[in-house]
Design a protein around this motif. Structure first.
Motif, PDB file in Angstrom:
ATOM      1  N   GLU A   4       0.842  -1.205   0.000  1.00 24.66           N
ATOM      2  CA  GLU A   4       0.000   0.000   0.000  1.00 24.66           C
ATOM      3  C   GLU A   4       0.878   1.257   0.000  1.00 24.66           C
ATOM      4  OE1 GLU A   4      -3.346   2.324   2.686  1.00 24.66           O
ATOM      5  OE2 GLU A   4      -2.323   0.572   3.521  1.00 24.66           O
ATOM      6  N   GLU A   5       1.911   1.257   0.837  1.00 27.15           N
ATOM      7  CA  GLU A   5       2.813   2.396   0.900  1.00 27.15           C
ATOM      8  C   GLU A   5       3.559   2.561  -0.426  1.00 27.15           C
ATOM      9  OE1 GLU A   5       6.274   2.804   3.845  1.00 27.15           O
ATOM     10  OE2 GLU A   5       4.535   3.674   4.867  1.00 27.15           O
ATOM     11  N   TYR A   6       3.946   1.447  -1.025  1.00 22.29           N
ATOM     12  CA  TYR A   6       4.631   1.469  -2.318  1.00 22.29           C
ATOM     13  C   TYR A   6       3.747   2.137  -3.378  1.00 22.29           C
ATOM     14  CZ  TYR A   6       6.869  -0.152  -6.600  1.00 22.29           C
ATOM     15  OH  TYR A   6       7.468  -0.200  -7.828  1.00 22.29           O
ATOM     16  N   ILE A   7       2.477   1.770  -3.392  1.00 21.94           N
ATOM     17  CA  ILE A   7       1.528   2.334  -4.364  1.00 21.94           C
ATOM     18  C   ILE A   7       1.356   3.834  -4.129  1.00 21.94           C
ATOM     19  CG2 ILE A   7      -0.906   2.342  -5.087  1.00 21.94           C
ATOM     20  CD1 ILE A   7      -0.844  -0.746  -4.539  1.00 21.94           C
ATOM     21  N   LEU A  23      -0.202  10.577   2.964  1.00 21.04           N
ATOM     22  CA  LEU A  23       1.036  10.483   3.757  1.00 21.04           C
ATOM     23  C   LEU A  23       1.034  11.515   4.880  1.00 21.04           C
ATOM     24  CD1 LEU A  23       3.653   9.928   0.913  1.00 21.04           C
ATOM     25  CD2 LEU A  23       2.800   8.233   2.555  1.00 21.04           C
ATOM     26  N   TYR A  24       0.558  12.709   4.590  1.00 23.67           N
ATOM     27  CA  TYR A  24       0.508  13.749   5.608  1.00 23.67           C
ATOM     28  C   TYR A  24      -0.418  13.343   6.759  1.00 23.67           C
ATOM     29  CZ  TYR A  24       0.305  18.310   7.818  1.00 23.67           C
ATOM     30  OH  TYR A  24       0.382  19.326   8.737  1.00 23.67           O
ATOM     31  N   LEU A  25      -1.602  12.870   6.414  1.00 26.19           N
ATOM     32  CA  LEU A  25      -2.546  12.447   7.455  1.00 26.19           C
ATOM     33  C   LEU A  25      -2.001  11.283   8.278  1.00 26.19           C
ATOM     34  CD1 LEU A  25      -5.916  12.724   5.500  1.00 26.19           C
ATOM     35  CD2 LEU A  25      -5.132  14.181   7.383  1.00 26.19           C
ATOM     36  N   ARG A  26      -1.262  10.419   7.633  1.00 20.33           N
ATOM     37  CA  ARG A  26      -0.741   9.230   8.283  1.00 20.33           C
ATOM     38  C   ARG A  26       0.469   9.539   9.180  1.00 20.33           C
ATOM     39  NH1 ARG A  26      -0.066   4.168   4.393  1.00 20.33           N
ATOM     40  NH2 ARG A  26      -2.308   4.409   4.388  1.00 20.33           N
ATOM     41  N   TYR A  27       1.335  10.457   8.770  1.00 16.40           N
ATOM     42  CA  TYR A  27       2.629  10.609   9.434  1.00 16.40           C
ATOM     43  C   TYR A  27       2.909  11.981  10.059  1.00 16.40           C
ATOM     44  CZ  TYR A  27       3.712   6.270   6.991  1.00 16.40           C
ATOM     45  OH  TYR A  27       3.701   4.985   6.524  1.00 16.40           O
ATOM     46  N   ALA A  28       2.179  13.011   9.709  1.00 12.27           N
ATOM     47  CA  ALA A  28       2.509  14.360  10.185  1.00 12.27           C
ATOM     48  C   ALA A  28       2.497  14.470  11.705  1.00 12.27           C
ATOM     49  CB  ALA A  28       1.560  15.387   9.577  1.00 12.27           C
ATOM     50  N   SER A  29       1.513  13.870  12.351  1.00 12.88           N
ATOM     51  CA  SER A  29       1.445  13.989  13.817  1.00 12.88           C
ATOM     52  C   SER A  29       2.640  13.303  14.482  1.00 12.88           C
ATOM     53  CB  SER A  29       0.135  13.410  14.347  1.00 12.88           C
ATOM     54  OG  SER A  29       0.059  12.023  14.077  1.00 12.88           O
ATOM     55  N   LYS A  30       3.118  12.204  13.899  1.00 10.28           N
ATOM     56  CA  LYS A  30       4.289  11.510  14.451  1.00 10.28           C
ATOM     57  C   LYS A  30       5.547  12.368  14.302  1.00 10.28           C
ATOM     58  CE  LYS A  30       2.101   7.632  15.321  1.00 10.28           C
ATOM     59  NZ  LYS A  30       1.874   7.122  16.650  1.00 10.28           N
ATOM     60  N   VAL A  31       5.712  12.980  13.138  1.00 12.60           N
ATOM     61  CA  VAL A  31       6.864  13.856  12.905  1.00 12.60           C
ATOM     62  C   VAL A  31       6.816  15.036  13.870  1.00 12.60           C
ATOM     63  CG1 VAL A  31       7.916  15.440  11.233  1.00 12.60           C
ATOM     64  CG2 VAL A  31       7.158  13.174  10.495  1.00 12.60           C
ATOM     65  N   SER A  68      12.431   2.385   2.699  1.00 14.32           N
ATOM     66  CA  SER A  68      11.576   2.494   3.869  1.00 14.32           C
ATOM     67  C   SER A  68      11.159   3.946   4.028  1.00 14.32           C
ATOM     68  CB  SER A  68      12.335   2.032   5.123  1.00 14.32           C
ATOM     69  OG  SER A  68      11.632   2.418   6.281  1.00 14.32           O
ATOM     70  N   PHE A  69       9.876   4.215   3.850  1.00 11.51           N
ATOM     71  CA  PHE A  69       9.415   5.597   3.960  1.00 11.51           C
ATOM     72  C   PHE A  69       9.590   6.103   5.390  1.00 11.51           C
ATOM     73  CE2 PHE A  69       6.230   8.991   4.367  1.00 11.51           C
ATOM     74  CZ  PHE A  69       6.734   9.845   3.394  1.00 11.51           C
ATOM     75  N   LYS A  70       9.368   5.241   6.382  1.00 13.99           N
ATOM     76  CA  LYS A  70       9.559   5.656   7.774  1.00 13.99           C
ATOM     77  C   LYS A  70      11.021   6.019   8.033  1.00 13.99           C
ATOM     78  CE  LYS A  70       5.769   3.196  10.013  1.00 13.99           C
ATOM     79  NZ  LYS A  70       5.424   2.187  11.015  1.00 13.99           N
TER      80      LYS A  70
END
Length: 184
Positions: A4-7, A23-31, A68-70
């Motif tokens: 899914e991340e690859y796509i 990606l923003y919704l998924r990771y912005a709060s963690k960053v 790895s996007f993370k």
């Protein structure tokens, strides 16, 4: 990286702004949380978050080397935090060199996993951002292997105060490590 991340990354490479939104919704709060824990400044943490996702969009065509996007996101965040710390240090030195009165204390292909050296750098940064007394107590305990009583005598404080500082230092490090675990 999961399929899914690859796509999503491939869509982003092709200019799909909806992929960036995902990606923003998924990771912005963690960053943002990670940057906030280390910088202790909401504005800087939010600026870093927005800048990172803007850079991801600007450099979207170069994402094919990302395994790895993370991991990619961690390195971008870490580098941005270091840049803010360098900027703060330069501002502090400038203010000190010019004799200005300081009103506030100066603020303080990609691989799949975060390396041990990177983790140690982030822990070191967290320790350097601790209040001076806590940092001294922690250093004496962990690096000089001094007992609480020895630290208390050296710093002319009570053993309970030493225990208090160690406890708070470890709590801060646990918070930093828990936010780091997202990137692992």
């Amino acid at each position: 990286m999961n399929s899914e991340e690859y796509i999503i990354l491939r869509k982003l490479q092709n200019g799909d702004s909806g992929a960036l939104d995902i990606l923003y919704l998924r990771y912005a709060s963690k960053v943002r949380d990670f940057a906030l824990r280390l910088l202790k400044d909401q504005t800087d943490a939010e600026d870093i978050t927005h800048d990172i996702f803007l850079r991801i969009w600007d450099h979207r065509r170069n994402l094919e080397d990302v395994c790895s996007f993370k991991g990619y996101l961690f390195r971008m965040t870490r580098n941005a935090i270091f840049n803010v710390m360098k900027r703060r240090q330069m501002q502090y030195k400038y203010l000190k060199a010019t004799g200005s009165r300081i009103e506030e204390e100066a603020k303080g292909g990609f691989s799949d996993a975060v390396s041990t050296d990177e983790l140690l750098e982030m822990i070191d940064l967290a320790v350097r951002n601790m209040p001076e007394q806590r940092r001294k107590v922690f250093y004496m305990s962990r690096h000089e292997n001094m007992s609480y009583d020895e630290i208390a005598k050296t710093l002319n404080i009570s053993p309970r105060t030493v225990q208090y500082h160690i406890s708070n230092a470890l709590a801060e490090l646990r918070k930093v490590l828990s936010s780091l675990m997202f990137f692992v």
